[in-house]
Design a protein around this motif. Structure first.
Motif, PDB file in Angstrom:
ATOM      1  N   ALA A   1     -15.398  53.259 -28.779  1.00 56.17           N
ATOM      2  CA  ALA A   1     -15.054  54.288 -27.792  1.00 56.17           C
ATOM      3  C   ALA A   1     -15.922  54.110 -26.556  1.00 56.17           C
ATOM      4  N   ILE A   2     -15.302  54.187 -25.391  1.00 50.66           N
ATOM      5  CA  ILE A   2     -16.033  54.138 -24.127  1.00 50.66           C
ATOM      6  C   ILE A   2     -15.959  55.523 -23.500  1.00 50.66           C
ATOM      7  N   VAL A   3     -17.115  56.130 -23.264  1.00 55.30           N
ATOM      8  CA  VAL A   3     -17.173  57.503 -22.763  1.00 55.30           C
ATOM      9  C   VAL A   3     -18.030  57.562 -21.503  1.00 55.30           C
ATOM     10  N   GLY A   4     -17.937  58.679 -20.822  1.00 55.83           N
ATOM     11  CA  GLY A   4     -18.725  58.886 -19.609  1.00 55.83           C
ATOM     12  C   GLY A   4     -17.999  59.848 -18.692  1.00 55.83           C
ATOM     13  N   ARG A   5     -18.693  60.328 -17.695  1.00 59.59           N
ATOM     14  CA  ARG A   5     -18.125  61.320 -16.791  1.00 59.59           C
ATOM     15  C   ARG A   5     -17.030  60.720 -15.919  1.00 59.59           C
ATOM     16  N   THR A   6     -16.177  61.575 -15.395  1.00 63.54           N
ATOM     17  CA  THR A   6     -15.105  61.150 -14.509  1.00 63.54           C
ATOM     18  C   THR A   6     -15.664  60.323 -13.365  1.00 63.54           C
ATOM     19  N   GLY A   7     -15.050  59.140 -13.124  1.00 62.41           N
ATOM     20  CA  GLY A   7     -15.464  58.288 -12.017  1.00 62.41           C
ATOM     21  C   GLY A   7     -16.648  57.387 -12.307  1.00 62.41           C
ATOM     22  N   CYS A   8     -17.075  57.309 -13.580  1.00 56.36           N
ATOM     23  CA  CYS A   8     -18.276  56.516 -13.892  1.00 56.36           C
ATOM     24  C   CYS A   8     -17.984  55.022 -13.972  1.00 56.36           C
ATOM     25  N   GLY A   9     -16.704  54.621 -14.051  1.00 55.22           N
ATOM     26  CA  GLY A   9     -16.369  53.198 -14.084  1.00 55.22           C
ATOM     27  C   GLY A   9     -15.635  52.737 -15.334  1.00 55.22           C
ATOM     28  N   LYS A  10     -15.209  53.671 -16.181  1.00 60.45           N
ATOM     29  CA  LYS A  10     -14.584  53.301 -17.463  1.00 60.45           C
ATOM     30  C   LYS A  10     -13.291  52.501 -17.255  1.00 60.45           C
ATOM     31  N   THR A  11     -12.386  53.041 -16.426  1.00 52.73           N
ATOM     32  CA  THR A  11     -11.106  52.370 -16.211  1.00 52.73           C
ATOM     33  C   THR A  11     -11.294  51.050 -15.478  1.00 52.73           C
ATOM     34  N   THR A  12     -12.246  51.003 -14.558  1.00 54.28           N
ATOM     35  CA  THR A  12     -12.546  49.742 -13.872  1.00 54.28           C
ATOM     36  C   THR A  12     -13.009  48.687 -14.869  1.00 54.28           C
ATOM     37  N   LEU A  13     -13.831  49.088 -15.824  1.00 57.26           N
ATOM     38  CA  LEU A  13     -14.338  48.142 -16.821  1.00 57.26           C
ATOM     39  C   LEU A  13     -13.196  47.588 -17.670  1.00 57.26           C
ATOM     40  N   ILE A  14     -12.346  48.454 -18.222  1.00 58.62           N
ATOM     41  CA  ILE A  14     -11.298  47.951 -19.117  1.00 58.62           C
ATOM     42  C   ILE A  14     -10.245  47.150 -18.349  1.00 58.62           C
ATOM     43  N   SER A  15     -10.123  47.382 -17.040  1.00 50.51           N
ATOM     44  CA  SER A  15      -9.191  46.588 -16.239  1.00 50.51           C
ATOM     45  C   SER A  15      -9.666  45.149 -16.097  1.00 50.51           C
ATOM     46  N   HIS A  16     -10.948  44.911 -16.339  1.00 50.91           N
ATOM     47  CA  HIS A  16     -11.490  43.545 -16.355  1.00 50.91           C
ATOM     48  C   HIS A  16     -11.165  42.824 -17.658  1.00 50.91           C
ATOM     49  N   PHE A  17     -10.933  43.592 -18.728  1.00 52.10           N
ATOM     50  CA  PHE A  17     -10.799  42.977 -20.046  1.00 52.10           C
ATOM     51  C   PHE A  17      -9.599  42.041 -20.146  1.00 52.10           C
ATOM     52  N   ASN A  18      -8.464  42.423 -19.526  1.00 46.27           N
ATOM     53  CA  ASN A  18      -7.307  41.526 -19.595  1.00 46.27           C
ATOM     54  C   ASN A  18      -6.944  40.950 -18.234  1.00 46.27           C
ATOM     55  N   ALA A  19      -7.970  40.820 -17.399  1.00 49.28           N
ATOM     56  CA  ALA A  19      -7.865  40.099 -16.115  1.00 49.28           C
ATOM     57  C   ALA A  19      -6.988  40.792 -15.085  1.00 49.28           C
ATOM     58  N   LEU A  20      -6.812  42.119 -15.198  1.00 45.23           N
ATOM     59  CA  LEU A  20      -6.158  42.844 -14.113  1.00 45.23           C
ATOM     60  C   LEU A  20      -7.057  42.862 -12.881  1.00 45.23           C
ATOM     61  N   ILE A  21      -8.365  42.872 -13.123  1.00 46.30           N
ATOM     62  CA  ILE A  21      -9.358  42.756 -12.061  1.00 46.30           C
ATOM     63  C   ILE A  21     -10.224  41.546 -12.379  1.00 46.30           C
ATOM     64  N   ALA A  22     -10.446  40.697 -11.394  1.00 44.12           N
ATOM     65  CA  ALA A  22     -11.304  39.527 -11.577  1.00 44.12           C
ATOM     66  C   ALA A  22     -12.748  39.900 -11.266  1.00 44.12           C
ATOM     67  N   PRO A  23     -13.704  39.397 -12.036  1.00 46.00           N
ATOM     68  CA  PRO A  23     -15.114  39.727 -11.786  1.00 46.00           C
ATOM     69  C   PRO A  23     -15.575  39.244 -10.409  1.00 46.00           C
ATOM     70  N   GLN A  24     -16.327  40.079  -9.712  1.00 46.04           N
ATOM     71  CA  GLN A  24     -16.977  39.645  -8.478  1.00 46.04           C
ATOM     72  C   GLN A  24     -18.316  38.976  -8.793  1.00 46.04           C
ATOM     73  N   LYS A  25     -18.906  39.426  -9.890  1.00 42.43           N
ATOM     74  CA  LYS A  25     -20.149  38.833 -10.377  1.00 42.43           C
ATOM     75  C   LYS A  25     -20.149  38.964 -11.895  1.00 42.43           C
ATOM     76  N   GLY A  26     -20.587  37.916 -12.598  1.00 42.97           N
ATOM     77  CA  GLY A  26     -20.626  37.963 -14.043  1.00 42.97           C
ATOM     78  C   GLY A  26     -19.352  37.423 -14.670  1.00 42.97           C
ATOM     79  N   GLU A  27     -19.234  37.590 -15.981  1.00 42.67           N
ATOM     80  CA  GLU A  27     -18.109  37.033 -16.729  1.00 42.67           C
ATOM     81  C   GLU A  27     -17.601  37.994 -17.799  1.00 42.67           C
ATOM     82  N   VAL A  28     -16.300  37.898 -18.099  1.00 40.77           N
ATOM     83  CA  VAL A  28     -15.698  38.538 -19.269  1.00 40.77           C
ATOM     84  C   VAL A  28     -15.083  37.408 -20.095  1.00 40.77           C
TER      85      VAL A  28
END
Length: 602
Positions: free
Chosen positions: A343-370
């Motif tokens: 489970a990924i939790v945190g307050r609204t706007g903390c970055g949860k949806t941005t993080l999972i959008s990296h998991f299947n390459a909807l968003i490409a990393p600007q720095k680092g790797e998935v």
């Protein structure tokens, strides 16, 4: 405004939506419904999905008018066009999906839309907008495009727009479903202040039973009719009504019921157990009385998942920003284990949806790797040639999965991914039937249009459309939001079955109770950084740490802490080393601890 003794009154109301072909009507959504709500009341509408609650809200706000019967709001007949604006200018509605309500280009323009249409002049208009943005925590984002906000922030924006209208009647249709627990409590406190200090009448449509318990009166809607009404205490004591409507009791009611079973002491009829203070005092007294005569009770511990294996998904030093000035993710490092529910939790706007959008390459990393680890090798989301393989391995279902549906039939919608992946057509039917079996859809649904289905069915179809590709990892963003208690249980039953079949499941949720009960580990994010990744028991055992991370503790845990503090008045040395998220087990732990540390001494 029209003269009236009741602010809202409905009598013998019947309503049906037009059928999709425009030739007739669907089955009635409202069937001979009667309600009455006085000025200044704070009421809740409860009921299963499809019971007619949201339709009733639309009828009250004149978004629809009855086919039969009569509804008056502020004493005005909703079918009389002369009274349309009298009702609408004094009523504000916040619906479940904020995307359907956002009309402004920027955040502040959207909040200004309602009061501006009411003719509110400056500087009052400016003050209303600023005040609404401040109380919802969006003032610093007032110049941002409304479309750039997260799902939870969009919900806050819809709420701010309603507050800026300074309504006399506020209708909330699952308006806290996308808010984190802290934001939800802040918003509910604001609503209660408006109700108390300004006399605003509040109608709350909710699937959160603890939220309903805060209201003054509850209507249970079932099959388009009122199945029951009364105070929260009267409604939640009626176990037969609660069960027949597919609902559940608030956390402290469930704890008290477990206390009654364990101690053998009956809950007095004259006690208002809707008061959490009274309920916790009663539970502590029942436990302390019972330990004088009873011995220890056997604990029924939660089974641990021992199937989690090696790392299947790895995030290394990931950072990402939507603009140059602000990072949404900062130096994220995370390992997801094969066969676990994370489970990924945190307050609204903390970055949860941005993080999972990296998991299947909807968003490409600007720095680092998935990196996805598979039996055939490792794949990086930063490599364009790896994207199709990654998307076949990781399925992603967003907050509103019904938006992922687009084909003319359920069969074709689920089939779409197979076609894109180049799976031979002779294998399609078998895999589609396999996918719908996993999510509990009957084959008879395959010929229907996905748009004819209920919200819960649409969610299952969207999941089937992902599962048909046999992903190794399934990522679900708020999988149970908007579902009634029965629907939520069914959804998590599906999730556990998937895990049993070898699928790794990642869920993003604001519901700490669901995270605690269902997850093997919880990852907490704050301001774009991972603060903690640990077991639910460890995560929620430290209340002050949870508070510092911006998350709440599960409702049962919170109430159990309150009961423990009450018991401590009699047993100062009491210690409870373990933590549980089950009402009965929580009570058992307190009972045995009270017995061990002296509660049984006369």
């Amino acid at each position: 405004m029209c003269e009236t003794a009741k602010l809202i009154e409905a009598k013998d109301v019947v309503f049906s939506y037009h059928s999709d072909d425009g030739e007739g009507y669907d089955s009635p959504a409202i069937r001979g419904l009667d309600i009455d709500i006085a000025q200044g009341e704070y009421v809740a509408f409860l009921g299963p999905n499809g019971s007619g609650k949201s339709t009733l809200a639309k009828l009250i706000d004149v978004l629809e008018v009855p086919n039969e019967g009569k509804i008056t709001v502020f004493g005005c007949d909703t079918t009389d066009p002369l009274h349309f604006w009298t009702i609408r200018e004094n009523c504000a509605v916040v619906f479940q999906n904020p995307d359907n309500q956002i009309v402004g280009t920027t955040v502040e323009e959207d909040v200004a839309f309602g009061p501006e249409n009411l003719g509110i002049p400056n500087p009052e208009l400016r003050n209303r907008v600023d005040d609404a943005l401040k109380v919802t925590g969006l003032f610093t984002k007032r110049k941002l495009p409304a479309a750039s906000l997260s799902g939870g922030q969009k919900q806050k924006l819809a709420i701010a727009g309603a507050l800026a209208m300074d309504p006399k009647l506020l209708i909330l249709d699952e308006s806290t479903a996308m808010l984190d627990p802290v934001s939800r409590d802040e918003f509910l406190a604001l609503v209660e202040m408006m109700h108390r200090d300004k006399g605003v009448t509040v109608v709350s449509i909710t699937h959160d039973m603890d939220e309903a318990a805060r209201c003054e009166r509850v209507f249970v809607i079932k099959d388009g009719k009122v199945a029951g009404k009364g105070t929260p205490s009267e409604i939640f004591k009626n176990s037969e009504l609660i069960k027949s409507a597919g609902l559940e009791r608030p956390a402290h009611y469930r704890f008290l019921s477990a206390t009654e079973e364990i101690t053998g002491i009956k809950i007095p009829e004259n006690v208002d157990i809707n008061s959490r203070e009274a309920a916790s005092r009663l539970a502590s007294e029942m436990i302390l009385e019972a330990v004088k005569t009873k011995g220890p009770v056997d604990l029924r511990k939660k089974e641990k998942n021992d199937k989690a294996g090696n790392t299947i998904l790895e995030v290394k030093d990931l950072s990402f920003g939507y603009d140059e000035s602000t990072l949404a993710l900062k130096d994220i490092n995370l390992e997801v284990r094969k066969g676990e529910i994370l489970a990924i939790v945190g307050r609204t706007g903390c970055g949860k949806t941005t993080l999972i959008s990296h998991f299947n390459a909807l968003i490409a990393p600007q720095k680092g790797e998935v990196i996805i680890h598979t039996e055939t090798g490792d794949y990086k989301t930063s490599n364009k040639k790896d994207k199709m393989t990654i998307r076949s391995k990781i399925g992603l279902v967003f907050q509103y999965p019904e938006y992922q549906l687009f084909e003319e039939s359920v069969y074709k919608d689920i089939q779409y991914g197979l076609i894109r992946m180049g799976v031979p057509s002779e294998k399609h039917e078998k895999r589609i039937k396999e996918a719908i079996s996993l999510v509990g859809i009957d084959e008879s649904v395959l010929k229907k249009s996905p748009f004819e289905l209920s919200g819960g069915q649409k969610r299952r179809v969207a999941m089937a459309g992902v599962l048909v590709m046999r992903p190794s990892i399934l990522v679900l963003d708020e999988p149970a939001s908007g579902l009634d208690p029965h629907g939520r249980k069914e959804m998590f039953k599906i999730i556990h079955n998937l895990r049993e079949n070898g699928t790794t499941v990642i869920i993003v949720t604001h519901n700490m109770d669901e995270a605690a009960v269902n997850a093997d580990r919880i990852c907490c994010i704050k301001d774009g950084r991972i603060i903690s990744v640990t077991s639910p028991e460890e995560m929620f055992s430290d209340y002050s740490k949870c508070k510092s991370m911006g998350i709440d503790i599960p409702k049962i845990t919170s109430f159990s802490r309150k009961v423990r503090h009450m018991i401590r008045e009699t047993v100062p040395d009491i210690k409870v080393d373990d933590i549980s998220f089950d009402p009965r087990e929580s009570c058992e732990l307190l009972f045995n601890a009270a017995l061990k540390y002296g509660g049984g001494r006369s």
